[in-house]
Design an enzyme around this catalytic site. Sequence first.
Site, PDB file in Angstrom:
ATOM      1  N   GLU A 218       0.833  -1.198   0.000  1.00 26.63           N
ATOM      2  CA  GLU A 218       0.000   0.000   0.000  1.00 26.63           C
ATOM      3  C   GLU A 218       0.873   1.256   0.000  1.00 26.63           C
ATOM      4  O   GLU A 218       1.782   1.387   0.816  1.00 26.63           O
ATOM      5  CB  GLU A 218      -0.917   0.008   1.225  1.00 26.63           C
ATOM      6  CG  GLU A 218      -1.813  -1.220   1.328  1.00 26.63           C
ATOM      7  CD  GLU A 218      -2.679  -1.211   2.579  1.00 26.63           C
ATOM      8  OE1 GLU A 218      -2.594  -0.241   3.359  1.00 26.63           O
ATOM      9  OE2 GLU A 218      -3.431  -2.184   2.782  1.00 26.63           O
ATOM     10  N   CYS A 219       0.597   2.152  -0.885  1.00 29.57           N
ATOM     11  CA  CYS A 219       1.225   3.471  -0.973  1.00 29.57           C
ATOM     12  C   CYS A 219       2.751   3.364  -0.961  1.00 29.57           C
ATOM     13  O   CYS A 219       3.355   3.019  -1.964  1.00 29.57           O
ATOM     14  CB  CYS A 219       0.709   4.376   0.136  1.00 29.57           C
ATOM     15  SG  CYS A 219       0.929   6.141  -0.255  1.00 29.57           S
ATOM     16  N   GLY A 220       3.407   3.642   0.173  1.00 31.85           N
ATOM     17  CA  GLY A 220       4.855   3.553   0.222  1.00 31.85           C
ATOM     18  C   GLY A 220       5.365   2.176  -0.164  1.00 31.85           C
ATOM     19  O   GLY A 220       6.383   2.039  -0.850  1.00 31.85           O
ATOM     20  N   MET A 223       5.129   1.892  -3.858  1.00 30.35           N
ATOM     21  CA  MET A 223       6.241   2.614  -4.484  1.00 30.35           C
ATOM     22  C   MET A 223       7.513   1.773  -4.462  1.00 30.35           C
ATOM     23  O   MET A 223       8.270   1.729  -5.429  1.00 30.35           O
ATOM     24  CB  MET A 223       6.461   3.948  -3.763  1.00 30.35           C
ATOM     25  CG  MET A 223       5.328   4.945  -3.952  1.00 30.35           C
ATOM     26  SD  MET A 223       5.407   6.351  -2.809  1.00 30.35           S
ATOM     27  CE  MET A 223       6.982   7.093  -3.239  1.00 30.35           C
TER      28      MET A 223
END
Length: 339
Positions: A218-220, A223
Amino acid sequence: KLIKGIILNRISKSFYETICGLIKESLAEDGYDVKLLGYFEKKDELTVSSRHLGLKLPSEIDDIKDKLNKGADYISKTIDIDELIKIAGGEDNKVNKTDKYNVTDNSDKSELSDFSVFKSTPDNNIEDLNKKCDLTLAVARDEAFCFYYEANIRMFKERGVKIKYFSPLHDERLPEDIDGLLLGGGYPELYAKGLSNNKTMLASIKNAISDGLPSLAECGGFMYLHRELEDDKGNTYALTGVIDAKVSYTGKLVRFGYAELSDKESRFLSDENKIKGHEFHYYDSTDNGTDVKAVKPITERTWDCCYVSDNHWWGFPHLYYPSCTSFVDEFIKKMAERK
């Protein structure tokens, strides 16, 4: 019906005394069973600095414990803590207002928190399954990966899943004997050089995922799974390369806010189930995935996002698992099948 108490924030004592009677009278006249619990004054010495990502983390603030202790002293004088706890369902846990609210540093770093006070009844089949399989979930937790809804971790623990925390920044490789991987949100862009230099961890994660280890990102964490990251200064860092795309700084919030997500192919969620989440990031990807449909509340704006397969769910949205418990149950089944 959901609101039981009100605390007025960032106001002075004199202004509170001026308006508290009016508020109580208004609530009573309109038939609301809502209590005015007090107020919290604006205190410059309690200010926590922020940046484009939001508030700074406790570990970055030298006097955070002093701020917390001062804040606790203030609210113990201006807020009815006993009534607040009573409303929250903890009537037996009365607060002695003469006690000190000292913040100590005796927490167990291997745990996010002690969730034993929260109980729910997990699906019996899932519980029995995990007793037999003895499942373990590896959870990234360090300076770069530090944003988790505590309720999300708690749901795994309630269902018998063991949690092993590890650091993509400092450890050499994933923990041994794991059945699933969770890469949560955080600040990989602030630690991109260190993450990129940790080649053994990058390879460990890429190989594990390629080998079929069930994973959530999720998110970070999403990435981190990219081929490379370009920060706000134009520096580019190689990451795991699980996703053949690039994330870079946009200078503005991207798709900010709450959303409800549905799985187009019903691999994690059935047709009738949706899961709630939110996005809060200044970076964006050259390929965000197209396996999930996201819908904003009120405006009903929609967009495609996330990479989903039979054993992974990766994307920018931070998911709130209690909004759809079957999401966790399905992931646990995938962990069990893998084991």
